[in-house]
Design an enzyme around this catalytic site. Structure first.
Site, PDB file in Angstrom:
ATOM      1  N   MET A 144      -3.860 -16.878  35.473  1.00  0.00           N
ATOM      2  CA  MET A 144      -3.050 -16.675  34.277  1.00  0.00           C
ATOM      3  C   MET A 144      -3.739 -15.716  33.305  1.00  0.00           C
ATOM      4  O   MET A 144      -3.095 -14.860  32.696  1.00  0.00           O
ATOM      5  CB  MET A 144      -2.771 -18.008  33.595  1.00  0.00           C
ATOM      6  CG  MET A 144      -1.783 -17.911  32.442  1.00  0.00           C
ATOM      7  SD  MET A 144      -1.435 -19.510  31.634  1.00  0.00           S
ATOM      8  CE  MET A 144      -0.497 -20.342  32.919  1.00  0.00           C
ATOM      9  N   GLY A 145      -5.057 -15.856  33.168  1.00  0.00           N
ATOM     10  CA  GLY A 145      -5.790 -14.958  32.285  1.00  0.00           C
ATOM     11  C   GLY A 145      -5.745 -13.525  32.765  1.00  0.00           C
ATOM     12  O   GLY A 145      -5.477 -12.602  31.985  1.00  0.00           O
ATOM     13  N   TRP A 203      -3.513 -12.232  34.678  1.00  0.00           N
ATOM     14  CA  TRP A 203      -2.134 -11.756  34.541  1.00  0.00           C
ATOM     15  C   TRP A 203      -1.891 -11.161  33.154  1.00  0.00           C
ATOM     16  O   TRP A 203      -1.216 -10.134  33.010  1.00  0.00           O
ATOM     17  CB  TRP A 203      -1.143 -12.888  34.810  1.00  0.00           C
ATOM     18  CG  TRP A 203       0.261 -12.537  34.410  1.00  0.00           C
ATOM     19  CD1 TRP A 203       1.074 -11.603  34.984  1.00  0.00           C
ATOM     20  CD2 TRP A 203       0.992 -13.091  33.315  1.00  0.00           C
ATOM     21  NE1 TRP A 203       2.287 -11.545  34.308  1.00  0.00           N
ATOM     22  CE2 TRP A 203       2.253 -12.452  33.292  1.00  0.00           C
ATOM     23  CE3 TRP A 203       0.717 -14.065  32.356  1.00  0.00           C
ATOM     24  CZ2 TRP A 203       3.229 -12.766  32.342  1.00  0.00           C
ATOM     25  CZ3 TRP A 203       1.689 -14.380  31.422  1.00  0.00           C
ATOM     26  CH2 TRP A 203       2.927 -13.723  31.429  1.00  0.00           C
ATOM     27  N   HIS A 204      -2.469 -11.763  32.131  1.00  0.00           N
ATOM     28  CA  HIS A 204      -2.292 -11.219  30.783  1.00  0.00           C
ATOM     29  C   HIS A 204      -2.993  -9.872  30.634  1.00  0.00           C
ATOM     30  O   HIS A 204      -2.547  -9.016  29.870  1.00  0.00           O
ATOM     31  CB  HIS A 204      -2.838 -12.201  29.741  1.00  0.00           C
ATOM     32  CG  HIS A 204      -1.900 -13.331  29.426  1.00  0.00           C
ATOM     33  ND1 HIS A 204      -2.078 -14.606  29.911  1.00  0.00           N
ATOM     34  CD2 HIS A 204      -0.763 -13.373  28.690  1.00  0.00           C
ATOM     35  CE1 HIS A 204      -1.102 -15.375  29.477  1.00  0.00           C
ATOM     36  NE2 HIS A 204      -0.295 -14.663  28.741  1.00  0.00           N
ATOM     37  N   GLY A 205      -4.088  -9.681  31.359  1.00  0.00           N
ATOM     38  CA  GLY A 205      -4.820  -8.421  31.275  1.00  0.00           C
ATOM     39  C   GLY A 205      -6.202  -8.580  31.871  1.00  0.00           C
ATOM     40  O   GLY A 205      -6.703  -9.696  32.033  1.00  0.00           O
TER      41      GLY A 205
END
Length: 406
Positions: A333-334, A336-338
């Site tokens: 998830m982290g 995915w954010h960048g």
């Protein structure tokens, strides 16, 4: 030129209401006009990707064609009795489905400051939809591919840019049916309530926290970074709380608009927020915050990894497997954010706190007769969870990168 990006100004809502009025009249009379719904979706997609965003529109068209071929091909493969349920064919379908998103996400690493020419607004959320479909096709939950329904599900304009993330079978159940007149009147009421509450959240509270107060507090925090140890001052705390409130009201406001418009169209898109700051622990928080995203990651990454690990006996301890699952889930998830350090730390922070939360809940269950449970302890748990979440949002904001390294 009028800005007709999703939910950005009153003109957008006026035009939207005019476009939806015939559809609403039809639904009230017990008719759903799929062709007209498609025309409205295409019209508002054109508004999103016109003028300077034409290249994004072309990328969306290419993406839609590719995803259609992938999902249709995999569905045909699964339904053909001559073929077995080969894992590697499934894996190839997943890789091909996420490939464009991966390229878009990794482009800034190799071309600093540049966006990928194959990226467009909403690519992540569309990819989540198609990946979810492929997994459910493999599970046998989705047994047939219908081109019209697939396109309407994928390109459903109220949620295309930032969710909420719907599931194909749930969406199609609404799409194939017309609500009773009584139920639709209720949906109109809920839809208008969400839209007006969205105005309060996004255009009033979000504006106050994000546009008026946050820049001022940021400047004050930066001014004191050389006089306070590690720049930690009362203004940094102010920034943390102000940014957290802005993030909530802005995103929750957008989600209220998306669900509200969906209700007017007779589609009960799942809600995204349910009083997240009233959560008693971080696990409960993720059952209340950006719910469709957290449930997607839970169902399609965490649960499947844990089941696979248990089946293959990767680790003997179920607790250890769950903990590794948390690390995998939130690291994904982290990233995915960048690909910057603060997004990765944000993900790992949540994983570690969730591991600690599970450990505490197990301890509390074993020793519940010795641990008090009353109104004070419940409010204290909410207070601690709120501050933990706000600290994670401070990391997520990237402000610490500016404060410490620039």
């Amino acid at each position: 030129m009028i800005n007709l990006q999703p939910y950005q100004n009153p003109q957008y809502f006026i035009l939207l209401l005019i476009a939806l009025l015939p559809l609403m009249i039809g639904l009230y009379r017990g008719q759903r006009w799929h062709f007209y719904e498609s025309l409205v979706s295409l019209l508002f997609l054109f508004f999103i990707f016109d003028a300077e965003k034409t290249s994004q529109g072309l990328a969306l068209i290419a993406y839609t064609i590719i995803q259609t071929l992938i999902v249709k091909s995999y569905c045909s493969y699964r339904n053909n009795p001559r073929f077995q349920n080969n894992f590697w064919v499934f894996a190839l379908a997943i890789v091909l489905s996420i490939l464009q998103l991966v390229i878009v996400k990794l482009t800034p690493l190799f071309a600093a400051g540049n966006d990928s020419i194959i990226g467009f607004l909403g690519i992540s959320y569309l990819t989540f939809k198609t990946v979810g479909m492929i997994m459910e096709i493999r599970d046998g939950a989705i047994k047939e591919f219908n081109l019209g329904k697939f396109l309407h599900f994928l390109l459903f304009f109220p949620t295309i840019s930032s969710g909420p993330i719907d599931r194909y079978r749930r969406f199609i159940k609404d799409y194939d049916n017309v609500p009773s007149q009584e139920k639709y009147i209720g949906l109109i009421g809920k839809g208008l309530h969400n839209i007006f509450l969205g105005f309060l959240y996004k255009f009033l509270l979000g504006f106050l926290f994000g546009k008026m107060w946050l820049p001022q507090i940021q400047q004050l925090a930066l001014a004191q970074r050389h006089t306070a140890p590690l720049g930690i001052s009362i203004y940094l705390l102010g920034y943390m709380y102000c940014y957290s409130m802005y993030l909530f009201f802005d995103f929750a406001g957008y989600s209220l608009f998306a669900t509200g418009v969906s209700y007017l169209m007779g589609i009960e898109t799942p809600v995204n927020f349910n009083r997240p700051f009233a959560a008693h622990n971080l696990k409960e928080f993720w059952n209340r915050w950006h719910m469709t995203l957290s449930f997607w990651f839970r169902d399609y990454i965490y649960m499947r990894f844990v089941f696979w690990a248990m089946k293959n006996k990767v680790l003997k301890s179920r607790i250890a497997m769950a903990n590794v699952g948390y690390l995998l889930l939130f690291l994904t998830m982290g990233i995915w954010h960048g690909e910057t350090w603060y997004y990765i730390i944000y993900g790992l922070f949540h994983a570690v706190v969730l591991i600690m939360t599970d450990a505490w809940l197990r301890f509390k269950k074993r020793h519940r007769q010795h641990i008090p449970s009353n109104r004070f302890t419940k409010y204290f748990a909410i207070f601690m969870t709120f501050n933990t979440v706000c600290l994670s949002f401070l990391i997520f904001s990237g402000f610490l990168d500016t404060l410490w390294f620039k």
